[in-house]
Structures are given as C-alpha cells and as structure tokens.
Design a protein around this motif. Structure first.
Motif, PDB file in Angstrom:
ATOM      1  N   LEU A 196       0.875  -1.095  -0.054  1.00 59.54           N
ATOM      2  CA  LEU A 196       0.073   0.037   0.080  1.00 59.54           C
ATOM      3  C   LEU A 196       0.787   1.090  -0.008  1.00 59.54           C
ATOM      4  O   LEU A 196       0.589   2.238  -0.688  1.00 59.54           O
ATOM      5  N   THR A 197       1.915   1.269   0.745  1.00 57.64           N
ATOM      6  CA  THR A 197       2.821   2.310   0.902  1.00 57.64           C
ATOM      7  C   THR A 197       3.390   2.700  -0.570  1.00 57.64           C
ATOM      8  O   THR A 197       3.422   3.812  -1.112  1.00 57.64           O
ATOM      9  N   ASP A 198       4.051   1.569  -1.166  1.00 64.57           N
ATOM     10  CA  ASP A 198       4.475   1.703  -2.486  1.00 64.57           C
ATOM     11  C   ASP A 198       3.494   2.000  -3.530  1.00 64.57           C
ATOM     12  O   ASP A 198       3.832   2.852  -4.389  1.00 64.57           O
ATOM     13  N   THR A 199       2.147   1.777  -3.470  1.00 73.65           N
ATOM     14  CA  THR A 199       1.393   2.191  -4.277  1.00 73.65           C
ATOM     15  C   THR A 199       0.902   3.688  -4.399  1.00 73.65           C
ATOM     16  O   THR A 199       0.852   4.390  -5.235  1.00 73.65           O
ATOM     17  N   GLY A 200       0.794   4.189  -2.869  1.00 75.92           N
ATOM     18  CA  GLY A 200       0.623   5.524  -2.634  1.00 75.92           C
ATOM     19  C   GLY A 200       1.829   6.390  -3.322  1.00 75.92           C
ATOM     20  O   GLY A 200       1.499   7.576  -3.707  1.00 75.92           O
ATOM     21  N   VAL A 201       2.974   6.074  -3.248  1.00 71.99           N
ATOM     22  CA  VAL A 201       4.211   6.709  -3.791  1.00 71.99           C
ATOM     23  C   VAL A 201       4.085   6.798  -5.145  1.00 71.99           C
ATOM     24  O   VAL A 201       4.181   7.774  -5.765  1.00 71.99           O
ATOM     25  N   LEU A 202       4.028   5.607  -5.922  1.00 66.08           N
ATOM     26  CA  LEU A 202       3.736   5.471  -7.256  1.00 66.08           C
ATOM     27  C   LEU A 202       2.542   6.330  -7.675  1.00 66.08           C
ATOM     28  O   LEU A 202       2.815   7.315  -8.639  1.00 66.08           O
ATOM     29  N   GLN A 203       1.594   6.616  -7.252  1.00 64.65           N
ATOM     30  CA  GLN A 203       0.363   7.270  -7.471  1.00 64.65           C
ATOM     31  C   GLN A 203       0.863   8.959  -7.346  1.00 64.65           C
ATOM     32  O   GLN A 203       0.647   9.615  -8.229  1.00 64.65           O
ATOM     33  N   ALA A 204       1.692   9.345  -6.288  1.00 62.84           N
ATOM     34  CA  ALA A 204       2.089  10.711  -6.174  1.00 62.84           C
ATOM     35  C   ALA A 204       3.170  10.969  -7.138  1.00 62.84           C
ATOM     36  O   ALA A 204       3.094  12.221  -7.754  1.00 62.84           O
ATOM     37  N   GLU A 205       4.002  10.076  -7.375  1.00 58.84           N
ATOM     38  CA  GLU A 205       4.921  10.367  -8.740  1.00 58.84           C
ATOM     39  C   GLU A 205       4.347  10.481 -10.175  1.00 58.84           C
ATOM     40  O   GLU A 205       4.779  11.488 -10.743  1.00 58.84           O
ATOM     41  N   GLU A 206       3.336   9.654 -10.164  1.00 57.98           N
ATOM     42  CA  GLU A 206       2.816   9.682 -11.569  1.00 57.98           C
ATOM     43  C   GLU A 206       1.749  10.839 -11.891  1.00 57.98           C
ATOM     44  O   GLU A 206       1.756  11.038 -12.867  1.00 57.98           O
ATOM     45  N   THR A 207       0.965  11.001 -10.897  1.00 62.98           N
ATOM     46  CA  THR A 207      -0.233  11.853 -10.945  1.00 62.98           C
ATOM     47  C   THR A 207      -0.111  13.182 -10.250  1.00 62.98           C
ATOM     48  O   THR A 207      -1.008  14.144 -10.434  1.00 62.98           O
ATOM     49  N   LYS A 208       0.844  13.382  -9.343  1.00 64.32           N
ATOM     50  CA  LYS A 208       1.178  14.592  -8.524  1.00 64.32           C
ATOM     51  C   LYS A 208       0.175  14.559  -7.719  1.00 64.32           C
ATOM     52  O   LYS A 208      -0.059  15.852  -7.027  1.00 64.32           O
ATOM     53  N   THR A 209      -0.638  13.681  -7.249  1.00 58.15           N
ATOM     54  CA  THR A 209      -1.931  13.607  -6.362  1.00 58.15           C
ATOM     55  C   THR A 209      -1.422  12.655  -5.279  1.00 58.15           C
ATOM     56  O   THR A 209      -1.242  11.355  -5.828  1.00 58.15           O
ATOM     57  N   SER A 210      -1.336  13.102  -4.045  1.00 62.10           N
ATOM     58  CA  SER A 210      -1.066  12.125  -2.853  1.00 62.10           C
ATOM     59  C   SER A 210      -2.111  11.941  -1.959  1.00 62.10           C
ATOM     60  O   SER A 210      -2.484  12.842  -1.207  1.00 62.10           O
ATOM     61  N   LEU A 211      -2.831  10.866  -2.179  1.00 61.95           N
ATOM     62  CA  LEU A 211      -3.934  10.669  -1.450  1.00 61.95           C
ATOM     63  C   LEU A 211      -3.653   9.906  -0.118  1.00 61.95           C
ATOM     64  O   LEU A 211      -3.940  10.501   0.844  1.00 61.95           O
ATOM     65  N   PHE A 212      -2.686   9.162   0.126  1.00 63.01           N
ATOM     66  CA  PHE A 212      -2.219   8.399   1.204  1.00 63.01           C
ATOM     67  C   PHE A 212      -0.760   8.979   1.564  1.00 63.01           C
ATOM     68  O   PHE A 212       0.232   8.281   1.035  1.00 63.01           O
ATOM     69  N   ALA A 213      -0.333  10.006   2.443  1.00 65.65           N
ATOM     70  CA  ALA A 213       1.182  10.363   2.547  1.00 65.65           C
ATOM     71  C   ALA A 213       1.770   9.895   3.284  1.00 65.65           C
ATOM     72  O   ALA A 213       3.084   9.479   3.283  1.00 65.65           O
ATOM     73  N   GLN A 214       1.161   9.188   4.322  1.00 69.54           N
ATOM     74  CA  GLN A 214       1.846   8.518   5.541  1.00 69.54           C
ATOM     75  C   GLN A 214       2.124   6.983   5.007  1.00 69.54           C
ATOM     76  O   GLN A 214       1.281   6.455   4.242  1.00 69.54           O
ATOM     77  N   ALA A 215       2.994   6.259   5.707  1.00 68.81           N
ATOM     78  CA  ALA A 215       3.248   4.933   5.288  1.00 68.81           C
ATOM     79  C   ALA A 215       1.986   3.999   5.982  1.00 68.81           C
ATOM     80  O   ALA A 215       1.588   4.542   7.060  1.00 68.81           O
ATOM     81  N   TRP A 216       2.006   2.961   5.495  1.00 68.57           N
ATOM     82  CA  TRP A 216       1.113   2.086   5.953  1.00 68.57           C
ATOM     83  C   TRP A 216       1.527   1.055   7.042  1.00 68.57           C
ATOM     84  O   TRP A 216       2.708   0.603   6.592  1.00 68.57           O
ATOM     85  N   ARG A 217       1.039   0.816   7.980  1.00 67.75           N
ATOM     86  CA  ARG A 217       1.474   0.136   9.212  1.00 67.75           C
ATOM     87  C   ARG A 217       0.660  -1.097   9.353  1.00 67.75           C
ATOM     88  O   ARG A 217      -0.532  -1.259   9.085  1.00 67.75           O
ATOM     89  N   PRO A 218       1.505  -2.181   9.836  1.00 72.54           N
ATOM     90  CA  PRO A 218       0.855  -3.640   9.821  1.00 72.54           C
ATOM     91  C   PRO A 218       0.043  -3.518  10.916  1.00 72.54           C
ATOM     92  O   PRO A 218       0.064  -3.186  11.995  1.00 72.54           O
ATOM     93  N   GLY A 219      -1.403  -4.028  10.707  1.00 66.14           N
ATOM     94  CA  GLY A 219      -2.198  -4.334  11.477  1.00 66.14           C
ATOM     95  C   GLY A 219      -2.402  -5.852  11.463  1.00 66.14           C
ATOM     96  O   GLY A 219      -3.567  -6.250  12.624  1.00 66.14           O
ATOM     97  N   GLY A 220      -1.966  -6.621  11.151  1.00 73.32           N
ATOM     98  CA  GLY A 220      -2.380  -8.156  10.987  1.00 73.32           C
ATOM     99  C   GLY A 220      -1.756  -8.621   9.995  1.00 73.32           C
ATOM    100  O   GLY A 220      -1.339  -8.085   8.958  1.00 73.32           O
TER     101      GLY A 220
END
Length: 398
Positions: free
Chosen positions: A339-363
């Motif tokens: 999820l973190t890598d997907t958010g980074v890719l979206q920000a790099e390619e579209t210049k829109t950052s929906l999820f700026a924070q890293a995703w943390r494991p919840g299980g």
C-alpha cells in the motif's frame, strides 16, 4: 559450529540487517520526495518543509503576532511568558508553563501530582502516548507506575475507573486517543469518567497534544473541556504547525513547581523565541481553522468509504466512520509495504498524494494508515477523493 563459521554467520546477519535499514531509509526518502513533489495533498505540515521554507513562513507571519522590536527572551521570560499567558487564558487555567517537549511536560506534571497525592501510580490507557512512545520514561526517569482501567481501543468508562482494583493518584486521559484511531468519548462520557476519578480521590490530567481540534466533537469550547481536568498539556506542533514545544496549564502553585522541575529536567533553555513565535502564529492563524478541517474530514472520510465500496477492493474500513477530529485511520486488506509503494507511485505519476503516510501492519495481510485533513484538503471535493481512490486501487497488484 566452528568459531570461523559463527563469525561468518554473525557478519552475514549484520550485513543483512544493515541492508534492510538502508532499504527502509531509501523507501522513506522516496515517499517523502513524492509527497513534496505532489501538487494535490490533503495535508502539508511545516515539519516536512525545507529550512528555508520554514524560516520564510516564520518571518512573514511573526509581525502579526508579536512586537519584533522587543528584546529576545532569556530563560523563559518575555515572549515565552506572553505565550504562557495566552495558553492559560484559552484553557481557563490560572497559569501555564512552556516546555520544549510534551514528554517533559507530562513527566513533570504527573511527578508534581504524585507529590501532592502521595501516590506514584497513574491510571491511563495502554495505548496512551507515555506508554507507547516515550521509552518507559515514566518509570525510568520519574519513578511513576502505570495501571490500565481498560485495554479496549477507547477511553475507559466511568465504571472501569471506579472498579479499578488498586488505588491511583492521577488519571491521565489522552484526547483524542491517537493509537486507537483519534477517538474521543462523548461529552457525557468524559464528564462521567472525570467524576469517577475524583470519587477515587484522584486528580485528572489531560494529555491534550491534540486537544485544540476536539471542541467540534464535544460541542464545548476549550476552556470548558479543560475545566474538567486539574491540569492540561497541549502541543504547539501537532495541529498548530509550530516548530515544536508544549505547555502545561493548571493551578498556579502546580505551574510554579513545574517550572522548578523543568529546570531540573534540562528544559530551562536560554532562548526559545523562534518556537514561541511559531506557537503564537499557530494560535492566531491555525487554531481558528481547525473546526473547518474537522468538518471537511468527515466529507473526505465519507468519500473514501464510497470510493472503496465502488472498487475491486474486498473491503475497507474508515475508523472512526465519522471522524471525531480532522484525523482518522483507513484500513485495507493488503500488506503495508504494498500500500505504501502504491501511494508513492500514485504521487510520482499523477502528482496527487492521497495517502502520504506509510501504511503500518495491523495483522497478516492487513494494514492501516492515518489520514489528516488540513488547509490543502479543503480544496478536495468528494468526487476528487473518489477519483483518487479509483486511481489508487487500479495501481494495486492483482
């Protein structure tokens, strides 16, 4: 295993650990670079700016909040005293003391209360900041002991406080409880739990690092919220975008003693005018906008829910479903790194950052991230959010 083999194995393990650390650093730097390069974000805190950007903002706004022809502070006077008086007034307390960190402020507050109550035991939630993020400083530095009225991911109830099976001198309440999802009780529940603590002959201390944005949820002003407690700690950087710093507010006798302990703890700093200036700017310019952020966070949260419901994602959870403040959690059934890598890719390619924070494991196969809505987020419509969700999901594997 021979000595040579053991040394080789140890060396390989160290190299693997070092490589993993370097990879994590590189991923973090890439994520932050993608976020800085994005044109559309929900939040852009000053803590992620450059030194030049922070200095420029401070210099531009400072004349609006303080007479810059006044002498600089020395060991907590002048502008620091101005800030302390402002905070005491906002919270309806007799006095306030400025601290370089919230960790120090709360250590000192509860140490002072322990001397007054005769009890070094503090009741608090196990997800509270002092338990999770302060490296056992309560016990290691201040000789305090914690007990937990509940382990549920919410504030303890009045019944749980009354039924705690051992005495305690103070009840610490974190508002909101960040690790549980920035959750708040109802006003009636908050009143009841503070009453229950006093029935146990305990004082009430509010960990109000994010108290500034709680008034909308409670429907009561800051001074009325603070009036429920004997002492209150507030932060100047988490929601007010200051350079750092905190304040402890309460009875004048407590604050006077806290200033003595501040000196003993190493918090009597020669000059703090940049941090104090940034705090005054936050109180003047950011504090009045927080209710607007909270209201729009609910729009963003609803649109996220709708966007994921319309996508191919098996399920998604927004927690709380209606945010209590301008911050909340999003949970998805994927590994955090994916999820973190997907958010980074979206920000790099579209210049829109929906999820700026890293995703943390919840299980296993489950992760969550924190979403904050600030001034830039006010520009997002519900449709903007849904479109960003659709684009984010399209980039997920599978």
């Amino acid at each position: 295993m021979s000595d040579t083999a053991e040394r080789t194995a140890d060396g390989s393990a160290e190299e693997t650990e070092e490589a993993a650390g370097q990879a994590a650093d590189q991923r973090r730097e890439r994520r932050q670079a993608a976020w800085r390069g994005a044109r559309r974000v929900l939040w852009r805190p000053g803590m992620r700016a450059t030194v030049g950007e922070r200095l420029a903002r401070l210099t531009a706004a400072a004349p609006d909040v303080y007479d810059l022809d006044q002498p600089v502070d020395m060991y907590g006077d002048r502008i620091v005293e101005t800030l302390e008086e402002r905070v005491a007034g906002l919270l309806g307390k007799e006095a306030a003391a400025f601290f370089p960190t919230g960790t120090m402020a709360q250590q000192v507050a509860l140490r002072c209360w322990a001397g007054r109550t005769g009890s070094a035991t503090v009741a608090m939630h196990p997800l509270s900041h002092p338990v999770v993020h302060e490296r056992d400083a309560f016990s290691a530095v201040s000789g305090l002991r914690t007990v937990h009225p509940t382990r549920e991911p919410r504030m303890p109830s009045a019944e749980e406080v009354r039924d705690l099976d051992e005495p305690f001198g103070a009840l610490l309440i974190e508002l909101p409880l960040r690790e549980a999802g920035f959750v708040l009780p109802s006003w009636e529940e908050l009143v009841a739990v503070t009453d229950a603590a006093r029935e146990r002959d305990a004082v009430v201390h509010l960990d109000g690092a994010r108290l500034w944005e709680c008034a909308t949820h409670f429907g009561h002003p800051l001074d009325e919220i603070a009036d429920l407690a004997d002492s209150v700690y507030v932060s100047f950087y988490k929601s007010l975008d200051g350079l750092g710093g905190a304040a402890l507010a309460g009875p004048r006798t407590l604050v006077d003693e806290a200033k003595a302990w501040r000196h003993r703890y190493g918090g009597q700093i020669l000059q703090q005018f940049p941090t104090a200036l940034s705090a005054l700017i936050g109180l003047e310019k950011e504090l009045p906008r927080l209710p607007e952020y909270v209201t729009h966070a609910r729009v963003v949260a609803a649109a996220l829910h709708e966007g994921f419901a319309e996508s191919r994602v098996p399920w998604a959870r927004i927690h709380p479903e209606e945010p209590h403040t301008h911050q909340f959690q999003v949970w998805l059934p994927y590994e955090g790194d994916v999820l973190t890598d997907t958010g980074v890719l979206q920000a790099e390619e579209t210049k829109t950052s929906l999820f700026a924070q890293a995703w943390r494991p919840g299980g296993p196969g489950l992760a969550f991230t924190e979403v904050t809505v600030g001034a830039p987020g006010l520009e997002w419509t519900a449709q903007d959010v849904r479109s960003a969700v659709a684009d984010f999901v399209e980039r997920l594997p599978g």
